[in-house]
Design an enzyme around this catalytic site. Structure first.
Site, PDB file in Angstrom:
ATOM      1  N   ASP A  62      15.388  14.660 -11.971  1.00  0.00           N
ATOM      2  CA  ASP A  62      14.217  15.300 -12.591  1.00  0.00           C
ATOM      3  C   ASP A  62      14.456  15.704 -14.040  1.00  0.00           C
ATOM      4  O   ASP A  62      13.845  16.656 -14.534  1.00  0.00           O
ATOM      5  CB  ASP A  62      13.760  16.533 -11.785  1.00  0.00           C
ATOM      6  CG  ASP A  62      13.507  16.191 -10.333  1.00  0.00           C
ATOM      7  OD1 ASP A  62      12.943  15.129 -10.073  1.00  0.00           O
ATOM      8  OD2 ASP A  62      13.902  16.993  -9.460  1.00  0.00           O
ATOM      9  N   GLU A  63      15.323  14.996 -14.723  1.00  0.00           N
ATOM     10  CA  GLU A  63      15.600  15.304 -16.141  1.00  0.00           C
ATOM     11  C   GLU A  63      14.512  14.745 -17.050  1.00  0.00           C
ATOM     12  O   GLU A  63      14.453  15.081 -18.230  1.00  0.00           O
ATOM     13  CB  GLU A  63      16.950  14.688 -16.573  1.00  0.00           C
ATOM     14  CG  GLU A  63      18.161  15.162 -15.791  1.00  0.00           C
ATOM     15  CD  GLU A  63      18.476  14.244 -14.612  1.00  0.00           C
ATOM     16  OE1 GLU A  63      17.602  13.435 -14.219  1.00  0.00           O
ATOM     17  OE2 GLU A  63      19.582  14.354 -14.063  1.00  0.00           O
ATOM     18  N   LYS A  68      13.685  11.114 -16.648  1.00  0.00           N
ATOM     19  CA  LYS A  68      14.052   9.698 -16.845  1.00  0.00           C
ATOM     20  C   LYS A  68      12.800   8.845 -16.960  1.00  0.00           C
ATOM     21  O   LYS A  68      12.760   7.884 -17.728  1.00  0.00           O
ATOM     22  CB  LYS A  68      14.907   9.191 -15.666  1.00  0.00           C
ATOM     23  CG  LYS A  68      16.253   9.832 -15.575  1.00  0.00           C
ATOM     24  CD  LYS A  68      16.972   9.397 -14.322  1.00  0.00           C
ATOM     25  CE  LYS A  68      16.340   9.943 -13.071  1.00  0.00           C
ATOM     26  NZ  LYS A  68      16.412  11.396 -12.929  1.00  0.00           N
ATOM     27  N   GLY A  69      11.776   9.214 -16.176  1.00  0.00           N
ATOM     28  CA  GLY A  69      10.524   8.458 -16.187  1.00  0.00           C
ATOM     29  C   GLY A  69       9.942   8.408 -17.587  1.00  0.00           C
ATOM     30  O   GLY A  69       9.616   7.352 -18.111  1.00  0.00           O
ATOM     31  N   GLN A  93      17.395   9.536  -9.571  1.00  0.00           N
ATOM     32  CA  GLN A  93      18.391  10.572  -9.244  1.00  0.00           C
ATOM     33  C   GLN A  93      19.317  10.788 -10.454  1.00  0.00           C
ATOM     34  O   GLN A  93      18.863  10.729 -11.576  1.00  0.00           O
ATOM     35  CB  GLN A  93      19.163  10.241  -7.958  1.00  0.00           C
ATOM     36  CG  GLN A  93      18.300  10.355  -6.709  1.00  0.00           C
ATOM     37  CD  GLN A  93      17.393   9.172  -6.493  1.00  0.00           C
ATOM     38  OE1 GLN A  93      17.827   8.034  -6.528  1.00  0.00           O
ATOM     39  NE2 GLN A  93      16.128   9.412  -6.279  1.00  0.00           N
ATOM     40  N   ARG A 114      12.078  24.116  -7.563  1.00  0.00           N
ATOM     41  CA  ARG A 114      13.454  23.743  -7.894  1.00  0.00           C
ATOM     42  C   ARG A 114      14.247  24.977  -8.285  1.00  0.00           C
ATOM     43  O   ARG A 114      13.703  25.882  -8.924  1.00  0.00           O
ATOM     44  CB  ARG A 114      13.463  22.752  -9.062  1.00  0.00           C
ATOM     45  CG  ARG A 114      12.769  21.439  -8.744  1.00  0.00           C
ATOM     46  CD  ARG A 114      12.705  20.541  -9.979  1.00  0.00           C
ATOM     47  NE  ARG A 114      11.939  19.330  -9.716  1.00  0.00           N
ATOM     48  CZ  ARG A 114      11.145  18.737 -10.598  1.00  0.00           C
ATOM     49  NH1 ARG A 114      11.017  19.217 -11.820  1.00  0.00           N
ATOM     50  NH2 ARG A 114      10.477  17.644 -10.281  1.00  0.00           N
ATOM     51  N   ASP A 132      11.066  22.490 -25.815  1.00  0.00           N
ATOM     52  CA  ASP A 132       9.964  23.460 -25.928  1.00  0.00           C
ATOM     53  C   ASP A 132      10.136  24.587 -24.916  1.00  0.00           C
ATOM     54  O   ASP A 132       9.972  25.767 -25.226  1.00  0.00           O
ATOM     55  CB  ASP A 132       8.611  22.747 -25.705  1.00  0.00           C
ATOM     56  CG  ASP A 132       8.574  21.933 -24.398  1.00  0.00           C
ATOM     57  OD1 ASP A 132       9.611  21.323 -24.051  1.00  0.00           O
ATOM     58  OD2 ASP A 132       7.527  21.908 -23.731  1.00  0.00           O
TER      59      ASP A 132
HETATM   60  P1  GTP Z   1      13.666  11.659 -10.674  1.00  0.00           P
HETATM   61  O1  GTP Z   1      13.773  10.173 -10.696  1.00  0.00           O
HETATM   62  O2  GTP Z   1      12.903  12.171  -9.490  1.00  0.00           O
HETATM   63  O3  GTP Z   1      14.976  12.315 -10.835  1.00  0.00           O
HETATM   64  O4  GTP Z   1      12.664  12.178 -11.893  1.00  0.00           O
HETATM   65  P2  GTP Z   1      12.603  12.120 -13.476  1.00  0.00           P
HETATM   66  O5  GTP Z   1      13.951  12.210 -14.085  1.00  0.00           O
HETATM   67  O6  GTP Z   1      11.767  10.964 -13.900  1.00  0.00           O
HETATM   68  O7  GTP Z   1      11.852  13.487 -13.858  1.00  0.00           O
HETATM   69  P3  GTP Z   1      10.489  14.114 -13.287  1.00  0.00           P
HETATM   70  O8  GTP Z   1       9.357  13.342 -13.845  1.00  0.00           O
HETATM   71  O9  GTP Z   1      10.552  14.354 -11.839  1.00  0.00           O
HETATM   72  O10 GTP Z   1      10.580  15.588 -13.920  1.00  0.00           O
HETATM   73  C1  GTP Z   1      10.488  15.881 -15.248  1.00  0.00           C
HETATM   74  C2  GTP Z   1       9.315  16.856 -15.438  1.00  0.00           C
HETATM   75  O11 GTP Z   1       9.397  17.432 -16.729  1.00  0.00           O
HETATM   76  C3  GTP Z   1       7.958  16.180 -15.387  1.00  0.00           C
HETATM   77  O12 GTP Z   1       7.012  17.078 -14.882  1.00  0.00           O
HETATM   78  C4  GTP Z   1       7.700  15.841 -16.859  1.00  0.00           C
HETATM   79  O13 GTP Z   1       6.328  15.690 -17.161  1.00  0.00           O
HETATM   80  C5  GTP Z   1       8.266  17.060 -17.514  1.00  0.00           C
HETATM   81  N1  GTP Z   1       8.815  16.843 -18.860  1.00  0.00           N
HETATM   82  C6  GTP Z   1       9.627  15.833 -19.262  1.00  0.00           C
HETATM   83  N2  GTP Z   1      10.024  16.047 -20.527  1.00  0.00           N
HETATM   84  C7  GTP Z   1       9.467  17.230 -20.924  1.00  0.00           C
HETATM   85  C8  GTP Z   1       9.544  18.010 -22.126  1.00  0.00           C
HETATM   86  O14 GTP Z   1      10.195  17.656 -23.109  1.00  0.00           O
HETATM   87  N3  GTP Z   1       8.859  19.191 -22.123  1.00  0.00           N
HETATM   88  C9  GTP Z   1       8.114  19.618 -21.076  1.00  0.00           C
HETATM   89  N4  GTP Z   1       7.494  20.790 -21.166  1.00  0.00           N
HETATM   90  N5  GTP Z   1       8.019  18.894 -19.942  1.00  0.00           N
HETATM   91  C10 GTP Z   1       8.690  17.727 -19.870  1.00  0.00           C
HETATM   92  P1  IMP Z   2      17.957  12.129  -0.391  1.00  0.00           P
HETATM   93  O1  IMP Z   2      18.144  11.250  -1.558  1.00  0.00           O
HETATM   94  O2  IMP Z   2      16.526  12.299   0.033  1.00  0.00           O
HETATM   95  O3  IMP Z   2      18.857  11.765   0.750  1.00  0.00           O
HETATM   96  O4  IMP Z   2      18.419  13.604  -0.828  1.00  0.00           O
HETATM   97  C1  IMP Z   2      19.763  13.915  -1.136  1.00  0.00           C
HETATM   98  C2  IMP Z   2      19.821  14.958  -2.240  1.00  0.00           C
HETATM   99  O5  IMP Z   2      19.365  14.374  -3.466  1.00  0.00           O
HETATM  100  C3  IMP Z   2      18.945  16.180  -2.026  1.00  0.00           C
HETATM  101  O6  IMP Z   2      19.581  17.289  -2.625  1.00  0.00           O
HETATM  102  C4  IMP Z   2      17.671  15.852  -2.790  1.00  0.00           C
HETATM  103  O7  IMP Z   2      16.951  16.999  -3.179  1.00  0.00           O
HETATM  104  C5  IMP Z   2      18.274  15.141  -3.988  1.00  0.00           C
HETATM  105  N1  IMP Z   2      17.356  14.176  -4.618  1.00  0.00           N
HETATM  106  C6  IMP Z   2      17.088  12.923  -4.188  1.00  0.00           C
HETATM  107  N2  IMP Z   2      16.227  12.331  -5.025  1.00  0.00           N
HETATM  108  C7  IMP Z   2      15.974  13.211  -6.007  1.00  0.00           C
HETATM  109  C8  IMP Z   2      15.169  13.147  -7.188  1.00  0.00           C
HETATM  110  O8  IMP Z   2      14.539  12.144  -7.517  1.00  0.00           O
HETATM  111  N3  IMP Z   2      15.163  14.258  -7.970  1.00  0.00           N
HETATM  112  C9  IMP Z   2      15.889  15.364  -7.658  1.00  0.00           C
HETATM  113  N4  IMP Z   2      16.656  15.457  -6.577  1.00  0.00           N
HETATM  114  C10 IMP Z   2      16.695  14.388  -5.755  1.00  0.00           C
HETATM  115 MG    MG Z   3      11.639  13.591 -10.222  1.00  0.00          MG
END
Ligand code: GTP
Ligand code: IMP
Ligand code: MG
Length: 433
Positions: free
Chosen positions: A13-14, A16-17, A235, A316, A344
């Site tokens: 959830d950093e 990456k998307g 992840q 979280r 921000d």
């Molecule tokens: P996983 O593959 O599930 O690990 O997700 P991810 O790394 O793609 O990230 P995800 O989209 O789950 O979470 C990032 C969250 O932060 C989202 O709600 C984004 O819209 C938000 N976001 C990303 N960059 C920024 C930023 O610079 N500022 C703010 N305020 N929000 C952001």
């Molecule tokens: P699983 O991948 O569903 O088996 O979960 C294993 C661990 O990874 C748990 O702590 C989940 O919360 C975490 N996890 C898996 N996918 C994500 C993701 O996309 N974002 C954040 N945590 C994740």
């Molecule tokens: Mg995510």
């Protein structure tokens, strides 16, 4: 022409998307490489918010070829529904801009039941997303799982594969139900899932996905000499089953090498590894979290950052930035640059602690030991209270915000390429190109 990998450096959830979507602007091909519908990628673009679990974030750019790689375990129900929903939202998903590797594995209903069963039996719960990820990778390692290819081979083939695949579940479900009864557990009974049921499940979704299944290495071979390829990770490094917080990890290898492998691209072809991190830390699920904060401040940070799981909606856990973790991930990831999101969000705090070392067994260290849970953070405080609003370049950021980014660069020894100052793709600052 370049191959770029986008990977997470913390606990997922950093953002990456958003980083991968941004990079896909000039790309020919984007490949989602590992994990499954446990991921939740959020992209805010063209005034809309998109949440993707299995589709690469480039899917909203019809001119880019979006692929699902062999390293992915795909829940066909979620995939088919995601395709349908995206199409309803006006996103073009056609044979010429989307493909699924015939080698990608399936996540079926019994995998989710097994996910629940394993968590039930575990003394220390992992806190999985419940999406059947561990069991699908387990059956893949056991060489009984089904792949996309199997969906295209006709009824006889599919039924026979399912028969073999379901045997272990049937056995375990029966034992688990005896266990639940014996110990009077408040756990829902594990259903009998027969071959016919999973066969019908496959039939229900196959019509949506069948046209996309094939050998994606052809598209990769074509693109490799013609344009940019982005390998989209899911992840993160610290959830990696080999390098992360095992057993509080996911069941795949979302580190940079695992991500390249999941896409089907060899290490010598990779030009850039973009490590994505937040300006603080968040974690969903259980496991060690050295810089975790509680109480009112954590509530504030959670609200400001919108820290609620895209996949599960779970709040979280949040904490300050842990640079020891990022630095440790640098070489195993082969990082060439960083993307720091949520600058921000963190600026809203007047004082911002950053973890620069761990106190561990009476010493101060700058590595992450295997028993990370024994570490206590050593913080250095930074001056916050800044606003990034309206900034379009690094120079336009307040001095304190610049200092924060410069310190990250200095500590990790890797340049920051992108800075996120809001969720929208327009709220991206390019520091170094
Ligand atoms: P996983 O593959 O599930 O690990 O997700 P991810 O790394 O793609 O990230 P995800 O989209 O789950 O979470 C990032 C969250 O932060 C989202 O709600 C984004 O819209 C938000 N976001 C990303 N960059 C920024 C930023 O610079 N500022 C703010 N305020 N929000 C952001
Ligand atoms: P699983 O991948 O569903 O088996 O979960 C294993 C661990 O990874 C748990 O702590 C989940 O919360 C975490 N996890 C898996 N996918 C994500 C993701 O996309 N974002 C954040 N945590 C994740
Ligand atoms: Mg995510």
């Amino acid at each position: 022409m370049a191959v770029k990998i986008v990977v997470g450096l913390q606990y997922g959830d950093e953002g990456k998307g958003r980083a991968s979507h941004y990079e896909s602007k000039k790309a020919l091909v984007v490949i989602r490489a590992t994990g499954g519908a446990n991921a939740g990628h959020t992209v805010v673009a063209n005034g809309k918010k998109y949440a993707m679990h299995l589709l690469p974030s480039s899917i909203i750019r019809p001119e880019v070829i979006s692929l699902i790689g062999p390293g992915v375990v795909a829940d066909i129900k979620i995939l088919a529904e995601e395709i349908t929903q995206m199409r309803e939202a006006g996103v073009q998903i056609e044979y010429n801009n989307f493909g699924i590797s015939e080698r990608a594995h399936l996540v079926l209903p019994h995998h989710k039941q097994l996910d629940r069963l394993y968590e039930m039996l575990k003394r220390e719960k992992v806190g999985t997303t419940g999406r059947g990820i561990g069991p699908a990778y387990e059956e893949k390692a056991r060489r009984t799982n089904l792949r996309m290819y199997d969906l295209l081979q006709g009824e006889k083939h599919l039924v026979s594969k399912l028969e073999e695949n379901l045997k272990v579940y049937e056995f375990l479900a029966e034992k688990a139900n005896e266990f639940i009864k014996e110990y009077n557990l408040e756990e829902t009974i594990f259903p009998r899932i027969c071959v016919e049921e999973e066969y019908q499940h496959c039939l229900k979704y196959i019509s949506v996905i069948r046209e996309f299944i094939g050998d994606i290495s052809e598209e990769i071979d074509y693109a490799i000499t013609r344009g940019d390829i982005i390998i989209e990770g899911a992840q993160s490094f610290w959830l990696d089953n080999d390098h992360g917080d095992y057993p509080m990890s996911t069941s795949s290898n979302p580190n940079a090498s695992g991500t390249a492998s999941g896409a089907g691209i060899g290490p010598t072809l990779v030009d850039e590894v973009i490590g994505v991190m937040k300006a603080y830390t968040s974690r969903v699920g259980n496991g060690p979290f050295v810089c975790k904060i509680d109480g009112e401040v954590s509530e504030q940070l959670r609200k400001l950052g919108g820290e609620y799981g895209t996949t599960t909606g779970r709040p979280r856990d949040v904490g300050w930035l842990d640079l020891v973790m990022i630095n440790h991930a640098k070489n195993p990831s082969g990082l060439t640059c960083l993307c720091v999101n949520h600058l921000d969000t963190i600026g809203k705090f007047d004082t911002i602690p950053v973890c620069v070392a761990y106190r561990y067994k009476g010493k101060e260290i700058q590595r992450v030991p295997i028993d990370k849970e024994k570490c206590k953070p050593v913080y250095r405080n930074f001056k916050g209270g800044w606003s990034t609003k309206g900034a379009t370049s690094f120079e336009e950021l307040p001095k304190e915000a610049q200092d924060y980014i410069n310190f990250i660069e200095e500590y990790v020894g890797v340049p920051v390429k992108y800075i996120g100052i809001g969720p929208d793709e327009k709220q991206t600052i390019i520091k170094q190109s």
